[in-house]
Design an enzyme around this catalytic site. Sequence first.
Site, short mmCIF file in Angstrom:
data_model
loop_
_atom_site.label_atom_id
_atom_site.label_comp_id
_atom_site.label_asym_id
_atom_site.label_seq_id
_atom_site.Cartn_x
_atom_site.Cartn_y
_atom_site.Cartn_z
N CYS A 142 -25.31 -3.79 -2.41
CA CYS A 142 -25.65 -4.37 -3.72
C CYS A 142 -25.42 -3.39 -4.87
O CYS A 142 -24.29 -3.05 -5.17
CB CYS A 142 -27.07 -4.91 -3.69
SG CYS A 142 -27.40 -6.09 -5.04
N HIS A 235 -27.09 -9.12 0.22
CA HIS A 235 -28.22 -8.55 0.95
C HIS A 235 -28.33 -9.16 2.35
O HIS A 235 -29.23 -9.97 2.62
CB HIS A 235 -29.52 -8.79 0.19
CG HIS A 235 -29.68 -7.91 -1.00
ND1 HIS A 235 -30.03 -6.57 -0.91
CD2 HIS A 235 -29.55 -8.18 -2.33
CE1 HIS A 235 -30.11 -6.05 -2.13
NE2 HIS A 235 -29.82 -7.00 -3.00
N GLU A 237 -29.51 -7.84 4.82
CA GLU A 237 -30.73 -7.33 5.45
C GLU A 237 -31.99 -8.11 5.08
O GLU A 237 -33.05 -7.93 5.68
CB GLU A 237 -30.94 -5.85 5.08
CG GLU A 237 -31.53 -5.58 3.70
CD GLU A 237 -30.56 -5.70 2.54
OE1 GLU A 237 -30.95 -5.36 1.41
OE2 GLU A 237 -29.41 -6.15 2.76
#
Length: 309
Positions: A142, A235, A237
Amino acid sequence: MPVRIPSRLPASEILRSENIFVMSDERAESQDIRPLKLLILNLMPNKIETETQLLRLLGNSPLQVDVELLRIHRKPSKHTSIDHMDDFYRDFDEVRDNNYDGLIITGAPLGNIEFEQVSYWSEICEIIQWSQQRATSVLFLCWAAHAALYHLYGIKRYLRDDKISGVFRHRRVHSHVPLLRGFDDEFWVPHSRYAQVSLDRLKAHERLRVLAESDEAGAYLIVSEDNRNLFVTGHPEYTRTTLQDEYRRDRAGGGTPQVPKNYYPKDDPTQPPHARWHAHGALLISNWLNYCVYQQTPYDLNSLHQKAE
């Protein structure tokens, strides 16, 4: 195979409860194996949450990974105790002479601030430059992806009027690329940012290759020509509730955020959110560890810096 982390790290108990194999320092030292050495520079305010998210994905790999945590400065964190930082995080001066198989630099809540105005911009640039000699492969997430594209390739981002927030459909641009092995033609990824990088400019750059993109969110996966640097603008994660937590936090702070797109059933934030990116996130990190780190790194990490010189 497990992720090796300190047994007292909060993420350790969380991951064990999820049946993710983590190994203590004591047990790892009894094994005759060279694990991958991975460094994580965590720029997010809630360190423990981000640690757990990343370690959850790293723990899904068949490779043994020895993880170290790095901080950008010693200023107190609003969301993480000083004791936690002092116990588990290292300063850059402690690691600058080390070599690593891989480095992950997380995002940061700095999306609407110009890079040069970031208080630790010079430190970020130093670490990015250092990583090009001291790590076999670097994964930028990011904000860090935009920062590294700017520092390494001079590609400027632009700030949007509205925040990209939600889960967006993406497509592969290339086939038969190791990093995309096992990917579906289309897949979903969470995004949460104010900035954007021109897709056309990325595609025109001779030292970069766009691997995946979205009509709404733009370029998602960009890799350097030597596979050393992987830029991930979203993202993978994130957990099921991370976007929801951000949305509620912004509302509680007096803002008027848009409901994250393609996240709640019928865009109704009173309903439990959908999570449809976890398989992709696990596969992306597994492919990065395998094809960009494990299969590229030397057995003797000391030779990494010698080759760079």
